[in-house]
Structures are given as structure tokens and as C-alpha cells.
Scaffold this motif. Structure first.
Motif, PDB file in Angstrom:
ATOM      1  N   UNK A 187       0.882  -1.053   0.103  1.00 38.69           N
ATOM      2  CA  UNK A 187      -0.058   0.017  -0.108  1.00 38.69           C
ATOM      3  C   UNK A 187       0.810   1.471   0.094  1.00 38.69           C
ATOM      4  N   UNK A 188       0.347   2.516  -0.381  1.00 36.95           N
ATOM      5  CA  UNK A 188       0.947   3.654  -0.567  1.00 36.95           C
ATOM      6  C   UNK A 188       0.731   4.205   1.134  1.00 36.95           C
ATOM      7  N   UNK A 241     -13.562   0.875  -8.597  1.00 39.79           N
ATOM      8  CA  UNK A 241     -12.156   0.724  -8.120  1.00 39.79           C
ATOM      9  C   UNK A 241     -11.217   1.671  -7.324  1.00 39.79           C
ATOM     10  N   UNK A 242     -11.806   2.802  -7.483  1.00 36.28           N
ATOM     11  CA  UNK A 242     -11.343   3.991  -6.694  1.00 36.28           C
ATOM     12  C   UNK A 242     -11.706   4.358  -5.436  1.00 36.28           C
ATOM     13  N   UNK A 243     -10.877   4.540  -4.468  1.00 37.01           N
ATOM     14  CA  UNK A 243      -9.353   5.105  -4.737  1.00 37.01           C
ATOM     15  C   UNK A 243      -8.454   4.060  -4.369  1.00 37.01           C
ATOM     16  N   UNK A 302      -1.845   8.409  -3.595  1.00 36.86           N
ATOM     17  CA  UNK A 302      -2.479   8.823  -2.127  1.00 36.86           C
ATOM     18  C   UNK A 302      -2.277   7.704  -1.306  1.00 36.86           C
ATOM     19  N   UNK A 303      -2.037   8.093   0.084  1.00 31.83           N
ATOM     20  CA  UNK A 303      -1.980   7.128   1.219  1.00 31.83           C
ATOM     21  C   UNK A 303      -3.368   6.244   1.177  1.00 31.83           C
ATOM     22  N   UNK A 304      -2.963   5.045   1.307  1.00 32.97           N
ATOM     23  CA  UNK A 304      -4.136   4.083   1.429  1.00 32.97           C
ATOM     24  C   UNK A 304      -4.356   3.242   0.082  1.00 32.97           C
TER      25      UNK A 304
END
Length: 456
Positions: free
Chosen positions: A27-28, A378-380, A386-388
Motif C-alpha cells: 500500500x501507499x 475501483x477508486x481510490x 495517495x495514502x491508502x
């Protein structure tokens, strides 16, 4: 497992800015300046590169059983080839046979997809109608996260959905909050034109576009749009290739209707002269539906993309090698329909879109990744830096060049429809689930490492 991308320029759908990107456990974890690398983290230098969401190809057909054969790219080779071009996720199609259970077909495709190197989701086709189909659509949407249902308005006597199926399925999609999608070609007209051409002795690939003229696509697009209007459901039209279909979409959107359009990279840059090639193998390699069109349609499609009437770019990646295409040597209707492109879509869009001023880098991110993630729920998790979000990223070199060729591509097919084109704008590194899977010419895809993806 941690990875720090240092010194790049992050590009999203609104702006670009200098930032590091920290990825932890797929993950970010953080995006910002001067991030610290955790102990043991891999550090990737992104100096001079753009950091963008990994590409999402919303229209692929990996190992599709079709027209008496099976597509040559399977879920592993196809997703691995995508990595080489910056695409990290695909949305493929479950296509039940008429009278086949949708759930049975879904389970089969899920089994084939277990070998995928990257993440995937599914559209499920509705090829017939009954109360059981209605019930299974509900199970697929509620329990398996299926967000869209496909309808082929072409391929008579095979998987074609008539108006009755469209109406029933569109209504059910509305109940479920799912998005109906259509392949817009008038299947009856195509069938009749094919018969007339064969009777006239026109049997080669040059007959393929004659059997599917632009008006056939425009009529079907308009019909699907008007059915959706009456029912009150949004609609997504795949692989628009003709200005008549684009005009139908633009008109409906101007009236306030929610209609989304997709365009293939190939339809933006290849014209119908390819079917006049005297070499059957080369001409047949371009047989797909809808076919490549005259150049006036390419100009219209680019304008539709710029104007926001077309929202996503795809490939309809469905590869067949020369011996498979040869099944239609004496009858063009038996040439397996399909072309490749998952490895080249993003470079084609950058070279002919961004480098020409047709698209900005942020618009490129939208049409190659973020819009598909948003439209298909499918977003985000996907399509975002971005984080997560999932750590699916591409480190893009806007000045890097490569010449496209079947001799060097990673797609499992013996022909490339973009053969010989030199493009400026390449994936220097691709990261999937926080791991470098394409490293400046070295493919590090792992069989079975991908998984089915849903929105968060």
C-alpha cells in the motif's frame, strides 16, 4: 516490505508536484517531500521521472475461448506484458455461453486468472435471459463485487443480446447499482452484410470492414443509449471506433444522460488501409470488431477524448497468432477477431496524445487509469497516488524512446499492430503491490501474484 520512491514528480488528474512516495506492505503509506526510508527499505531513484498511478486496461480478453480457438495470451503472459508498458491492472470479461450459468462461467474465469501476475477485476456478460440470470446477477454484484455487466449487440447466433435481453438486464443492473456496458454493433446488419459479401466472392480480410460499416456501430450505440434513457440507467459503451457512435454519446451527454465512452489505442492511430494488404497474414492480424476505420474517424475520436465524451482508453487485448488467424483463409467471417496492445497502450497515448498537445499529463493519467477506476468502482484503491491506495505505480520517462516490435515485445503473439513505430514516453519502472515488476527493461513478473480487486 517497504519501498521508497525518491525524487520524482507525482502526476495525478489535477496537477503535478515533487514528492517522495513510501510504499509499505503493498500500500501507499505516505506521499510528501523528504520522506524517511524505513530500515531495510528498497530505495528507487525517480529523479527526472514522473510518478503516476499504474495503468488500468478496462477491456481485455485473456485466454478467451472464441471462434473455435483460445486467445494466445493467458492471464499470466498478458498481465506480465502489461507491466512492461506501465499497466498494473486489467478488467477482463467473463462470457457465459447462451444458457450457461453466469456463476459457473465466473468460477471458470476466476480459476484461469489465478495465474495472473497483476490485479484484475471482471465484467460479466449477459448472453441470455431467464429468472436464474436475474438471480445470479444479484449474487455476482453483492457477493463477488462485480460492478458491470456486458452486452454484445453483435455476433448473431452466438453471444448476441437482443433488445429483450438488453431491457431486462439493464433494469436488473439499475436495481443492483451496477453499470451495463455494450459492444455496439447491429448484429443483424453485420450478419446480412457478411452473407452478401461472401456470395459476391469477397472472402478476404478486406471484406471485414465492409461488413461492419460505421453506420452499423452508430445505430447500435444510439439504440443502447435510448434504451438506457428509458430505463434510467447509466451506460458504458466499449471500443468506440466510429464518429457516428461518438456523436450519439455526445448528444446524449448534452441532454444530461450518464453515458461513458471507451476508445482503443489502436483505433486512435491505425486506419482501415491495413485490410488492403496483399499479405493475408498481415491483413488478418488486424481483424477485430469493430474494425479499424478511415482517418476521419481517428480525428473525431481524438477530439472526443479531448472534449471528455470518451473517458477511458483500452486495448480489447485478445491475441491470436498467424496459424489461428489462418482459420479464415477462405472465409473472412472465420478469422478469429482480436488484436493485442496491452504492452503499448500507454506509450501510444503519451506519444500521440501528450507529445502532440492533444492531452496534458494529468489528462493522460485520467484516461489511462483514474477514470476507469472511478467508473468501475475501483477508486481510490486503484488509479490514485495517495495514502491508502494500492502501491501500483509507474515511473514514467517522458523523454525515453523505444521502437515497438513483435521481436521484442512480451505479449504472447507473433504480430504487433504498432510494429515499427518509435514512441517517446516509456515506462522506466513499474511497481505492483509495492514491488518493482518492470525494471528498465527487465521483467520481474511473478506468476500468480495478482489478485481480484475491488474498490475500498
Amino acid at each position: 516490505m517497504s519501498l521508497l520512491i525518491r525524487g520524482g514528480t507525482v502526476v495525478d488528474t489535477t496537477h503535478s508536484y515533487r514528492a517522495d512516495v513510501l510504499c509499505v506492505d503493498g500500500k501507499i503509506a505516505a506521499v510528501g517531500p523528504d520522506l524517511e526510508a524505513p530500515p531495510g527499505a528498497e530505495v528507487v531513484d525517480a529523479g527526472g521521472l514522473l510518478v503516476m498511478p499504474g495503468g488500468i486496461d478496462p477491456h481485455t480478453h485473456m485466454e478467451l475461448p472464441f471462434m473455435g480457438t483460445v486467445a494466445s495470451d493467458d492471464f499470466y503472459t498478458g498481465t506480465a506484458a502489461g507491466f512492461a508498458g506501465g499497466t498494473t491492472s486489467i478488467i477482463d470479461f467473463v462470457i457465459p455461453n447462451p444458457q450457461q450459468s453466469l456463476l459457473e462461467a465466473f468460477r471458470a474465469w476466476r480459476g484461469w486468472a489465478e495465474k495472473a501476475a497483476g490485479d484484475y477485476a471482471f465484467h460479466v456478460a449477459v448472453t441470455w435471459w431467464s429468472e436464474s440470470v436475474r438471480e445470479e446477477m444479484g449474487i455476482l454484484a453483492r457477493e463477488h463485487g462485480v460492478a458491470s455487466f456486458k452486452h454484445f449487440m453483435a455476433y448473431k447466433n452466438a453471444i448476441m443480446a437482443d433488445d429483450e435481453v438488453l431491457v431486462n438486464s439493464f433494469r436488473r443492473a439499475l436495481e443492483l447499482g451496477a453499470l451495463p456496458t455494450v459492444h455496439a454493433e447491429n448484429g443483424e446488419l453485420v450478419f446480412q452484410l457478411q452473407r452478401e459479401l461472401l456470395a459476391a466472392g469477397i472472402t478476404g480480410p478486406e471484406a471485414h470492414p465492409l461488413s461492419r460499416p460505421p453506420a452499423v456501430e452508430g445505430e447500435a450505440a444510439n439504440r443502447a443509449i435510448r434504451i438506457a434513457e428509458v430505463i434510467g440507467v447509466p451506460l458504458y459503451i466499449v471500443h468506440n471506433s466510429a464518429k457516428q457512435a461518438l456523436e450519439a454519446i455526445a448528444r446524449a451527454r448534452g441532454e444530461g444522460q450518464r453515458v461513458f465512452g471507451e476508445v482503443l489505442a489502436g483505433h486512435l492511430v491505425i486506419d482501415d488501409s491495413v485490410y488492403q494488404d496483399s499479405d493475408f497474414t498481415r491483413a488478418a492480424a488486424h481483424v477485430m470488431s469493430p474494425p479499424f476505420r478511415a482517418k476521419e474517424h481517428q480525428d473525431a475520436l481524438w477530439k472526443g477524448l479531448q472534449a471528455g465524451h470518451l473517458h477511458t482508453t483500452a486495448t480489447d487485448h485478445c491475441t491470436f497468432c498467424a496459424p489461428q488467424k489462418a482459420a479464415g483463409k477462405d472465409d473472412f467471417t472465420k478469422i478469429p477477431n482480436g488484436c493485442g496492445g496491452i504492452e503499448d497502450r500507454m506509450s501510444i497515448l503519451w506519444h500521440y496524445g501528450v507529445n502532440t498537445g492533444r492531452l496534458t499529463p494529468s489528462e493522460f493519467v485520467a484516461v489511462t487509469s483514474t477514470n476507469a477506476a472511478r467508473i468501475f468502482n475501483l477508486h481510490p484503491r486503484k488509479g490514485a497516488v495517495e495514502a491508502g491506495a494500492d502501491a501500483d505505480l509507474v515511473l514514467w520517462d517522458p523523454n525515453g524512446e523505444r521502437t515497438i516490435s513483435a521481436k521484442t515485445h512480451h505479449q504472447n503473439v507473433d504480430f504487433n499492430i504498432f510494429e515499427g513505430r518509435t514512441v517517446r514516453g516509456v515506462a522506466r519502472r513499474t511497481i505492483a503491490a509495492g514491488k518493482v515488476v518492470w525494471d528498465d527493461g527487465v521483467l520481474r513478473a511473478e506468476r500468480g501474484r495478482g489478485g481480484i480487486c475491488r474498490g475500498r
